[in-house]
Design a protein around this motif. Structure first.
Motif, PDB file in Angstrom:
ATOM      1  N   SER A 122       5.144   2.920  -8.236  1.00  0.00           N
ATOM      2  CA  SER A 122       5.812   2.847  -6.936  1.00  0.00           C
ATOM      3  C   SER A 122       6.424   1.470  -6.699  1.00  0.00           C
ATOM      4  O   SER A 122       6.111   0.497  -7.402  1.00  0.00           O
ATOM      5  CB  SER A 122       4.820   3.152  -5.815  1.00  0.00           C
ATOM      6  OG  SER A 122       3.842   2.112  -5.722  1.00  0.00           O
ATOM      7  N   THR A 173       5.730  -0.304  -4.177  1.00  0.00           N
ATOM      8  CA  THR A 173       4.605  -1.142  -3.754  1.00  0.00           C
ATOM      9  C   THR A 173       3.944  -1.804  -4.956  1.00  0.00           C
ATOM     10  O   THR A 173       3.642  -3.005  -4.942  1.00  0.00           O
ATOM     11  CB  THR A 173       3.563  -0.300  -2.995  1.00  0.00           C
ATOM     12  OG1 THR A 173       4.166   0.236  -1.818  1.00  0.00           O
ATOM     13  CG2 THR A 173       2.364  -1.151  -2.604  1.00  0.00           C
ATOM     14  N   GLN A 174       3.719  -1.040  -6.016  1.00  0.00           N
ATOM     15  CA  GLN A 174       3.093  -1.586  -7.218  1.00  0.00           C
ATOM     16  C   GLN A 174       3.994  -2.630  -7.880  1.00  0.00           C
ATOM     17  O   GLN A 174       3.507  -3.634  -8.403  1.00  0.00           O
ATOM     18  CB  GLN A 174       2.776  -0.451  -8.195  1.00  0.00           C
ATOM     19  CG  GLN A 174       1.667   0.468  -7.710  1.00  0.00           C
ATOM     20  CD  GLN A 174       1.518   1.698  -8.585  1.00  0.00           C
ATOM     21  OE1 GLN A 174       2.468   2.455  -8.785  1.00  0.00           O
ATOM     22  NE2 GLN A 174       0.318   1.910  -9.110  1.00  0.00           N
ATOM     23  N   ASN A 226       5.739   1.489   4.720  1.00  0.00           N
ATOM     24  CA  ASN A 226       4.674   1.472   3.723  1.00  0.00           C
ATOM     25  C   ASN A 226       4.623   2.791   2.955  1.00  0.00           C
ATOM     26  O   ASN A 226       4.393   2.811   1.739  1.00  0.00           O
ATOM     27  CB  ASN A 226       3.322   1.206   4.393  1.00  0.00           C
ATOM     28  CG  ASN A 226       3.204  -0.216   4.913  1.00  0.00           C
ATOM     29  OD1 ASN A 226       3.924  -1.113   4.465  1.00  0.00           O
ATOM     30  ND2 ASN A 226       2.302  -0.429   5.863  1.00  0.00           N
ATOM     31  N   GLU A 227       4.852   3.884   3.669  1.00  0.00           N
ATOM     32  CA  GLU A 227       4.862   5.190   3.018  1.00  0.00           C
ATOM     33  C   GLU A 227       6.046   5.304   2.060  1.00  0.00           C
ATOM     34  O   GLU A 227       5.919   5.827   0.949  1.00  0.00           O
ATOM     35  CB  GLU A 227       4.930   6.305   4.062  1.00  0.00           C
ATOM     36  CG  GLU A 227       4.911   7.706   3.452  1.00  0.00           C
ATOM     37  CD  GLU A 227       4.951   8.798   4.504  1.00  0.00           C
ATOM     38  OE1 GLU A 227       5.020   9.980   4.116  1.00  0.00           O
ATOM     39  OE2 GLU A 227       4.918   8.473   5.708  1.00  0.00           O
ATOM     40  N   THR A 237       7.629   2.829   0.449  1.00  0.00           N
ATOM     41  CA  THR A 237       7.439   1.999  -0.746  1.00  0.00           C
ATOM     42  C   THR A 237       6.345   2.554  -1.655  1.00  0.00           C
ATOM     43  O   THR A 237       6.394   2.359  -2.874  1.00  0.00           O
ATOM     44  CB  THR A 237       7.085   0.548  -0.369  1.00  0.00           C
ATOM     45  OG1 THR A 237       5.886   0.539   0.434  1.00  0.00           O
ATOM     46  CG2 THR A 237       8.218  -0.095   0.400  1.00  0.00           C
ATOM     47  N   SER A 238       5.392   3.252  -1.083  1.00  0.00           N
ATOM     48  CA  SER A 238       4.290   3.779  -1.891  1.00  0.00           C
ATOM     49  C   SER A 238       4.622   5.111  -2.556  1.00  0.00           C
ATOM     50  O   SER A 238       3.948   5.520  -3.507  1.00  0.00           O
ATOM     51  CB  SER A 238       3.024   3.933  -1.039  1.00  0.00           C
ATOM     52  OG  SER A 238       3.220   4.867   0.003  1.00  0.00           O
ATOM     53  N   THR A 239       5.665   5.801  -2.080  1.00  0.00           N
ATOM     54  CA  THR A 239       6.014   7.110  -2.636  1.00  0.00           C
ATOM     55  C   THR A 239       7.303   7.094  -3.459  1.00  0.00           C
ATOM     56  O   THR A 239       7.599   8.065  -4.161  1.00  0.00           O
ATOM     57  CB  THR A 239       6.179   8.145  -1.516  1.00  0.00           C
ATOM     58  OG1 THR A 239       7.166   7.700  -0.574  1.00  0.00           O
ATOM     59  CG2 THR A 239       4.857   8.363  -0.791  1.00  0.00           C
TER      60      THR A 239
END
Length: 233
Positions: free
Chosen positions: A23, A25-26, A88-89, A91-93
């Protein structure tokens, strides 16, 4: 001039890469941990098409493209969310591979010739490319053709770091140390004001393949610079 591998001898960290399905985020966490502003995206060999139809592989990895902090910021700006939770959702998906090709430079994955003289390697850098991959081969090998053991990323900053000491010690650079900077300056530099909104500035950086811009105050006096690395944290 030295070969491009000479830029990588002195403790340059290994190539920072990330798997395609990871993702955003990662990717951001990896950039922050490794203190870099971009990462190389890889996938399983023979399952992907690299940027610019490239086919750069090492073991079972195929390098797909490169994504920078600037790519991520512009992507998020194009997907306005109403709250921090929604960002946040997002960037995480969102897969990091989906950001490859967001700007001109990331539409291709540049590969340098390990044995090429530096003057030839500098040509793509002078055309707006900020980074390129370099294959590193074993010192001795009987394989034909030789296969690289790993890759490194060479950037404009690496080139500057390589030449800076030579400006003081190498007679070949005497004219540069004595010459005024004016002939090398852009006649019409991009300048932003402290009051300018961030997004249009970043969009200009991406469209013009720039890494930084000077920032002036209301009187036109230089106050600071804004660069992509400022957003790493």
């Amino acid at each position: 001039m030295d070969s491009i591998t000479s830029l990588l001898i002195n403790a340059k960290q290994p190539l920072v890469d990330i798997e395609a399905h990871c993702s955003i985020t990662q990717a951001l966490e990896l950039m922050k941990t490794k203190h870099v502003t971009s990462v190389v995206i890889y996938g399983e060999k023979d399952h992907w098409l690299g940027a610019g139809n490239s086919n750069i592989c090492i073991d079972n990895k195929q390098f797909i493209g490169l994504v920078s902090i600037l790519d991520i910021i512009l992507f998020l700006a194009s997907k306005p969310a109403a709250s921090t939770t929604q960002y946040n959702e997002l960037t995480s998906t969102t897969r990091v591979v989906d950001l490859v090709g967001q700007n001109t430079e990331s539409q291709s994955l540049w590969l340098g010739d390990t044995k090429a003289k530096l003057k030839y390697a500098l040509e793509p850098l002078s055309k707006g490319v900020h980074r390129f991959l370099i294959p590193i081969y074993p010192a001795t090998s009987t394989e034909t053709p030789m296969k690289p053991t790993h890759f490194q990323l060479c950037s404009q900053s690496d080139v500057i770091a390589h030449f800076s000491p030579l400006l003081r010690t190498d007679a070949r650079f005497a004219t540069l140390t004595e010459s005024p900077i004016a002939p090398y300056m852009s006649p019409k530099p991009i300048i932003v004001q402290k009051s300018d909104p961030v997004l249009p500035v970043l969009t200009s950086l991406a469209s013009l393949n720039l890494m930084a811009v000077p920032v002036v105050d209301s009187e036109g006096i230089l106050a600071d610079t804004l660069s992509v690395s400022d957003f790493r944290a």
